[in-house]
Design a protein around this motif. Structure first.
Motif, mmCIF file in Angstrom:
data_model
loop_
_atom_site.group_PDB
_atom_site.id
_atom_site.type_symbol
_atom_site.label_atom_id
_atom_site.label_comp_id
_atom_site.label_asym_id
_atom_site.label_seq_id
_atom_site.Cartn_x
_atom_site.Cartn_y
_atom_site.Cartn_z
ATOM 1 N N SER A 1 0.884 -1.163 0.000
ATOM 2 C CA SER A 1 0.000 0.000 0.000
ATOM 3 C C SER A 1 0.918 1.209 0.000
ATOM 4 N N LYS B 1 -4.084 -9.090 -1.030
ATOM 5 C CA LYS B 1 -2.800 -8.414 -1.241
ATOM 6 C C LYS B 1 -1.635 -9.389 -1.103
ATOM 7 N N GLU C 1 -2.204 -0.129 -8.226
ATOM 8 C CA GLU C 1 -2.979 0.967 -7.646
ATOM 9 C C GLU C 1 -2.383 2.302 -8.046
ATOM 10 N N ASN D 1 -8.345 2.616 -5.113
ATOM 11 C CA ASN D 1 -8.269 2.899 -3.686
ATOM 12 C C ASN D 1 -9.565 3.377 -3.071
ATOM 13 N N GLU E 1 -10.222 -0.292 1.049
ATOM 14 C CA GLU E 1 -9.091 -1.154 1.358
ATOM 15 C C GLU E 1 -9.391 -2.554 0.856
ATOM 16 N N TRP F 1 2.596 0.362 -7.467
ATOM 17 C CA TRP F 1 1.980 1.676 -7.282
ATOM 18 C C TRP F 1 2.338 2.522 -8.500
ATOM 19 N N TYR G 1 2.775 -6.067 -5.852
ATOM 20 C CA TYR G 1 2.151 -4.755 -5.738
ATOM 21 C C TYR G 1 2.859 -3.733 -6.616
#
Ligand SMILES: Nc1ncnc2c1ncn2[C@@H]1O[C@H](COP(=O)(O)OP(=O)(O)OP(=O)(O)O)[C@@H](O)[C@H]1O
Ligand SMILES: [Mg+2]
Lengths: 457, 289
Positions: free
Chosen positions: A55, B186, B42, B177, B180, B193, B191
């Motif tokens: 994240s 996840k 994301e 986003n 969550e 970004w 991942y």
């Protein structure tokens, strides 16, 4: 240490910082490293990030821990091998010793390096800035504070006036917070390296400072976080404030105006109109240190200020660095937090002359401008780190302020651990105020409870 | 079909397809093909999440199977559904002679199965790229189903039995986003970004999409856009807006972005009323008169 050992160690540190990492993540990380040529730093970091940090928040923590962990690993190895970075390089670049360092020229170079994204130059310039700064006086004893001081001495701010010229281009664009932060990272790292060399030991690995963790990565997130804080505070203050107002003796309902207003709602008096009250003297005075202009502490403080202005109509506020500057009007003019922030950063420019907080001068100027106004029902709140850079704290003037006011509070954004350490002089002021450690919302709530407690004058 | 041999292969492959990836984008895409793990992508709107999947498929020489998520999306629309009409028709025409029981065995065969994107991706003879777009719009229940699928790469259909993947898809999930996602999902994913690009890369992207725009104008455009992104706007301009703006400037034959040109065209890159005011006040005035 071998790579797997490092990986496990790194994973441990991430876990300690609250990143959810299990063996499956470590397996993935190891597998990923097997797929990319990780002798280059970029792929090494990115492969780990893709498997361990899932994240934007985790990524922020990841970057901080990554820098720290692998920096320490490298420095530890260097210590063992007895390798020292030569200081000669930095000295040589600094020009003649003892001369006044040309901050202006240094700044230009830094801006250029930032614009060009020249990492190697940034590292050298960070060292140079540290060397130059070191000659001016001793450090504060706290790395984060030194970083901020050097940044301010160099006049690096993220505000409309600060423009960077793009490479080979005629258009200037503003220095972004991220760019400044990047340079701060170099400063911090080089300061740390110097410390390690001086003391010949690795400092104990401490958890990440909350302030570091909280650093927002971009403007959008920044604002969202601030808004949450503001909303929470506002609700809390609003509900408690209403109670107080409801009980106030002179809140007379103006029947005629209420009826007139009720015509719009079909005769139901939903909006009570109060008779205008006699203007009263301000009941709240807030002084806010804006010297750490790009850290989250000051964004946090400004949002506190913003929320206070929303709830307390009778209030005056000031920002300060070396001098003070009243910003009450800014808040009555601007409702929008962003606009306030911008306007304040302009006013902070007024308040910032040398880049050092001068608390003595701040108290004197404050007293001059509010002396006639200050009264025993008033509350004074100071938001600041109480770091004087060796100047006289002038607690005597502060005492006079506190004497005239009903209550005086101090909100310090530093963890208590740092209080009175280095050049923090908070203890000089503590006899005259209630000091709180405050840089998070829960801490703020603790304080707010105290603030809304009835006053025993 | 192409199997990339290195991160650099992916970089140049995507470039050839018209997508200019950043360092981590190329690296994670490569890892996805090597490790067989789905990628969760994301980032803010309009930074090229969807486009990445399309271009990756193009580069890898695979078909793109796309599942566009939305609120209330269910298994019938995502996985498979029985073709009710066709089944009814069969029953009507055959139940008379063969009897209900015999027909029933018949009508739950593959012939009556409508396969939706997920089943399609799993059952495909040739490996595909599966894009599950805007996963954050679905609910957790759907996510759980997906997780199972992404773990085992198989789907069990009560009437038919288990359908196992014949080939391994490269899976990309995107999210804006809006909520969550679960830890479990996840954990399963790599991942990535995706953020606004560096000015250098954005310039290349703009030049790619509007090659006839004079270089100086394109450079100025990128600088102005990065200036605008620095302001805390409700909706900062994305790559998509940069490209639109470039095309508009091209149509107008603009040779420079001066105050007037900016005033007339800035609504292409900022849409919100208040954003427009901020931008006019803070950026517009800084341009040449
Ligand atoms: N790296 C890139 N190279 C070339 N073109 C790009 C790149 N990134 C984005 N674009 C262009 O930007 C536009 C927007 O991209 P896209 O629709 O994929 O964004 P998105 O992240 O999926 O946005 P949303 O969150 O709104 O769905 C597309 O027209 C695409 O061609
Ligand atoms: Mg999309």
């Amino acid at each position: 240490m071998s790579l797997p050992q490092h990986l496990v160690g790194f994973g441990d540190e991430l876990r300690r910082e609250g990143v959810a990492i299990g063996t499956s993540e470590l397996n993935d990380a190891f597998a990923a490293l097997g797929e990319v040529g990780w002798t280059a730093p970029g792929p090494f970091r990115e492969a780990l990030a893709a498997t361990l940090a899932k994240s934007p928040d985790d990524r922020r923590v990841f970057d901080l821990v990554f820098d720290r962990y692998f920096f320490r690993a490298a420095e530890g190895a260097a210590l063992q091998a007895g390798i020292r970075e030569s200081e000669a390089a930095a000295e040589g670049m600094g020009g003649e010793q003892g001369d006044r360092i040309d901050y202006e020229a240094l700044r230009e170079q830094i801006l250029e390096a930032i614009a060009a994204g020249d990492e190697a130059a940034l590292r050298d310039l960070a060292r140079l800035a540290i060397a130059a700064f070191g000659r001016q006086g001793q450090g504060s004893g706290v790395l984060g504070v030194d970083v901020q001081r050097i940044r301010r001495a160099l006049g690096l701010k993220s505000e409309p006036g600060q423009m960077v010229k793009g490479e080979g281009s005629s258009v200037e664009y503003p220095l972004s917070r991220d760019q400044i932060r990047k340079f701060e990272q170099y400063l911090r790292r080089e300061l740390e390296r110097a410390q390690i060399e001086r003391t010949q030991t690795l400092p104990a690995a401490r958890p990440l400072n909350e302030l570091d963790r909280a650093l927002p990565s971009g403007p959008a997130q920044d604002l969202a976080a601030v808004h949450r804080v503001v909303m929470q505070l506002k609700r809390r203050l609003a509900s408690q404030g209403h109670q107080a107002r409801g009980h106030a003796r002179h809140a007379h309902v103006d029947v005629r105006r209420t009826m007139r207003a009720s015509l719009e709602t079909g005769g139901v008096p939903v909006v009570l109109k109060y008779k205008p009250k006699r203007p009263r003297r301000p009941e709240l005075y807030v002084l806010c240190d804006v010297s750490t202009s790009v850290t989250s502490a000051s964004v946090f403080f400004l949002s506190v200020l913003h929320a206070l202005h929303d709830s307390f109509r009778k209030m005056r506020s000031f920002v300060f660095v070396e001098r003070i500057s009243e910003v009450t009007d800014v808040f009555s003019r601007e409702r929008d937090f962003k606009a306030v922030n911008e306007a304040i950063s302009k006013d902070a420019g007024v308040a910032d002359v040398s880049g050092y907080t001068d608390y003595g001068r701040v108290w004197r100027e404050f007293l001059e401008s509010v002396e006639d106004d200050l009264h025993p029902r008033a509350t004074v709140i100071v938001l600041g780190d109480a770091r004087t850079n060796g100047r006289d704290p002038r607690a005597d003037i502060f005492a006079r302020v506190s004497e005239r006011a009903g209550r005086t509070f101090w909100l310090n954004p530093e963890p208590k651990l740092y209080w009175n350490y280095g050049d923090s002089v908070i203890s000089a002021y503590e006899p005259y105020c209630e000091a709180y450690e405050c840089w998070t919302t829960p801490q703020l709530e603790t304080f707010v409870k105290a603030l809304t407690r009835p006053m025993h004058a | 079909m192409i199997v990339p041999g290195s991160v650099d292969d992916v970089t140049s492959g995507l470039q050839a397809a018209g997508y200019l990836p950043g360092e981590s984008t190329a690296l994670v895409s490569y890892l996805a093909t090597r490790l067989g793990k789905p990628v969760l992508v994301e980032g803010p709107a309009g930074v090229g999440k969807t486009e990445l999947a399309k271009k990756l498929a193009e580069y890898l020489g695979r078909d793109l199977v796309r599942l566009q998520c939305y609120e209330g999306l269910d298994e019938a629309k995502a996985l498979y559904e029985w073709n009710y009409r066709k089944q009814l028709l069969r029953i009507q025409t055959e139940a008379e002679d063969a009897g209900w029981q015999a027909v029933q065995d018949d009508i739950f065969g593959e012939e009556f199965l409508l396969s939706r994107p997920l089943l399609q991706a799993i059952a495909s003879e040739e490996p595909v790229v599966l894009l599950i777009d805007e996963i954050d719009k679905t609910d957790q229940e759907f996510e759980a189903m997906l997780l199972e699928l992404l773990s085992d790469f198989q789907i069990s259909i009560p009437e038919l039995g288990r359908i196992e993947a014949k080939t391994m898809p490269v899976v990309l999930l995107t999210s804006n986003n809006s909520r969550e996602l679960t830890e479990a999902l996840k954990r399963r994913c790599l991942y990535l970004w995706l953020d606004y690009p560096t000015p250098e890369r954005e310039l290349e992207i703009v030049r790619l999409h509007a090659p006839e725009l004079p270089e100086t104008v394109a450079a100025r455009l990128v600088e102005v856009v990065s200036m605008v992104r620095e302001l805390d706007l409700k909706k900062p301009p994305s790559i998509a807006e940069s490209i639109d703006w470039a095309r508009a400037l091209l149509l107008l034959g603009a040779e420079d972005i001066d105050q007037q040109t900016f005033r007339e065209t800035m609504s292409i890159i900022v849409k919100h009323r208040t954003d427009l005011d901020t931008v006019a006040e803070r950026v517009g005035v800084r341009l040449a008169a």
